[in-house]
Design a protein around this motif. Structure first.
Motif, mmCIF file in Angstrom:
data_model
loop_
_atom_site.group_PDB
_atom_site.id
_atom_site.type_symbol
_atom_site.label_atom_id
_atom_site.label_comp_id
_atom_site.label_asym_id
_atom_site.label_seq_id
_atom_site.Cartn_x
_atom_site.Cartn_y
_atom_site.Cartn_z
ATOM 1 N N TYR A 108 55.637 42.130 15.371
ATOM 2 C CA TYR A 108 56.072 41.047 16.252
ATOM 3 C C TYR A 108 55.898 39.710 15.535
ATOM 4 O O TYR A 108 54.778 39.265 15.298
ATOM 5 C CB TYR A 108 55.292 41.032 17.574
ATOM 6 C CG TYR A 108 55.613 39.797 18.408
ATOM 7 C CD1 TYR A 108 56.847 39.674 19.026
ATOM 8 C CD2 TYR A 108 54.706 38.754 18.528
ATOM 9 C CE1 TYR A 108 57.173 38.543 19.758
ATOM 10 C CE2 TYR A 108 55.014 37.619 19.262
ATOM 11 C CZ TYR A 108 56.254 37.516 19.878
ATOM 12 O OH TYR A 108 56.584 36.390 20.590
ATOM 13 N N ASN A 109 57.004 39.093 15.186
ATOM 14 C CA ASN A 109 57.048 37.724 14.648
ATOM 15 C C ASN A 109 56.003 37.452 13.571
ATOM 16 O O ASN A 109 55.342 36.403 13.575
ATOM 17 C CB ASN A 109 56.889 36.711 15.792
ATOM 18 C CG ASN A 109 58.224 36.367 16.433
ATOM 19 O OD1 ASN A 109 59.277 36.540 15.831
ATOM 20 N ND2 ASN A 109 58.181 35.896 17.661
ATOM 21 N N ASP B 138 60.148 46.792 16.807
ATOM 22 C CA ASP B 138 60.050 45.336 16.850
ATOM 23 C C ASP B 138 59.955 44.843 18.295
ATOM 24 O O ASP B 138 60.908 44.959 19.066
ATOM 25 C CB ASP B 138 61.270 44.745 16.140
ATOM 26 C CG ASP B 138 61.206 43.253 15.956
ATOM 27 O OD1 ASP B 138 60.380 42.602 16.608
ATOM 28 O OD2 ASP B 138 62.015 42.739 15.164
ATOM 29 N N SER C 287 60.872 40.182 17.930
ATOM 30 C CA SER C 287 60.806 39.157 16.890
ATOM 31 C C SER C 287 62.133 38.436 16.720
ATOM 32 O O SER C 287 63.189 38.903 17.164
ATOM 33 C CB SER C 287 60.405 39.777 15.551
ATOM 34 O OG SER C 287 59.162 40.431 15.639
ATOM 35 N N THR D 290 62.260 37.968 10.965
ATOM 36 C CA THR D 290 61.855 39.367 10.830
ATOM 37 C C THR D 290 63.065 40.243 10.542
ATOM 38 O O THR D 290 63.002 41.155 9.702
ATOM 39 C CB THR D 290 61.139 39.837 12.104
ATOM 40 O OG1 THR D 290 59.898 39.139 12.222
ATOM 41 C CG2 THR D 290 60.865 41.340 12.067
ATOM 42 N N ASP E 104 61.968 39.666 23.722
ATOM 43 C CA ASP E 104 60.573 39.251 23.827
ATOM 44 C C ASP E 104 60.192 39.066 25.293
ATOM 45 O O ASP E 104 60.705 38.177 25.981
ATOM 46 C CB ASP E 104 60.380 37.943 23.057
ATOM 47 C CG ASP E 104 58.920 37.535 22.937
ATOM 48 O OD1 ASP E 104 58.061 38.191 23.561
ATOM 49 O OD2 ASP E 104 58.641 36.563 22.212
#
Length: 281
Positions: A10-11, A37, A40, A44, A69
């Motif tokens: 994540y990010n 993921d 992100s 990414t 997100d």
């Protein structure tokens, strides 16, 4: 036996890039790689796309499983990765770790239906993390005991043993004799996909704190026993802040873990297949 390495992220594109350098250096490669993921942004995606192009030259497919997100939803994205995988054996790591060149090989050597294997972490502090470069990962320097000692990562005998200082058969004996509970660590684990589907994967009501342990207990309750790779599958963890940690939620999750251990529950209605999906059918 078809295998897939699932990497949650994540990010954290810089950390993910270092992680993927360690994946590319594996002596035994998984048949496929999945980036799970948790929402992100484009930085990414660029890291994943570059890695996928690199792996294509070696015939290793890379999937990027993504959802929007919604806050910390790691369990949900992992369930999505599990559900969409076609592999028999799934190896799990986080995108903020670097895995030893023999990491995947060790997991695959021990895997079998009815067993999950799980290891531990060697943790770097913030200063050591900031010093790591891709070249240090490619050369294996980040796994060197001297470098780890100089960077304050080997303060305990048990952590030194995690560097695999002796041949694998010796380290395997230490693992068998270890009194540490075989609690699943999602940053260093492997399990057959069929065993995960049987318990409906991760419980998505658990956010940060305890999701891996809850999964491991439910696997145990279903007859899937844990096996340590505590000292034979080295893995180095990059430091990062945890602004998403919520003490109230973590207390709730600990209560769920205790309840699962006491009740013997294995299947969660809040996993890959949702209650409402079952009711609709």
């Amino acid at each position: 036996m078809h295998s897939e390495l699932i990497i949650s992220t994540y990010n954290s594109p810089a950390a993910l890039g270092l992680c993927l350098e360690s994946v590319a250096a594996q002596r035994v490669m998984p048949d496929g790689i999945c980036i799970a993921d948790d929402g992100s942004g484009p930085e990414t995606r660029a890291v994943v796309d570059a890695f996928a192009a690199r792996m294509a030259a070696h015939g290793r497919p890379v999937r990027h499983v993504w959802h929007e997100d919604r806050g910390f939803e790691k369990n949900a994205i992992l369930n999505k990765a599990i559900a969409s995988s076609t592999a028999q054996v799934l190896v799990f790591i986080d995108g903020d770790v670097m895995i030893h060149p023999d990491f995947v090989a060790r997991h695959l050597a021990l895997t079998r239906p009815g067993r999950f294997s799980t290891g531990s972490l060697i943790r770097l502090d913030a200063d050591a993390t900031a010093s790591v470069t891709p070249e240090m990962v490619r050369s294996g320097q980040v796994f060197d005991r001297g470098w780890l000692r100089r960077n304050r990562a080997l303060g305990k005998l048990s952590t030194w043993l995690k560097t695999r200082p002796f041949p694998v058969p010796v380290m395997a004996l230490f693992e068998i004799l270890s009194p540490v509970r075989r609690a699943l660590c999602g940053a260093n684990a492997s399990v057959w996909r069929s065993d995960l589907l049987a318990i409906n994967g991760y419980d998505e009501t658990i956010k940060y704190g305890g999701g891996d342990k809850h999964l491991g207990i439910r696997l145990n309750n279903a007859g899937v026993r844990g096996r340590h790779l505590r000292f034979s599958a080295p893995l180095v963890h990059l430091d990062h802040p945890r602004g998403y940690a919520d003490p109230e939620r973590m207390r709730r999750h600990k209560a769920m873990i205790r309840a699962a251990r006491k009740s013997g529950e294995a299947y969660t209605p809040h996993g890959i297949v949702k209650e409402e999906d079952s009711a609709a059918r």
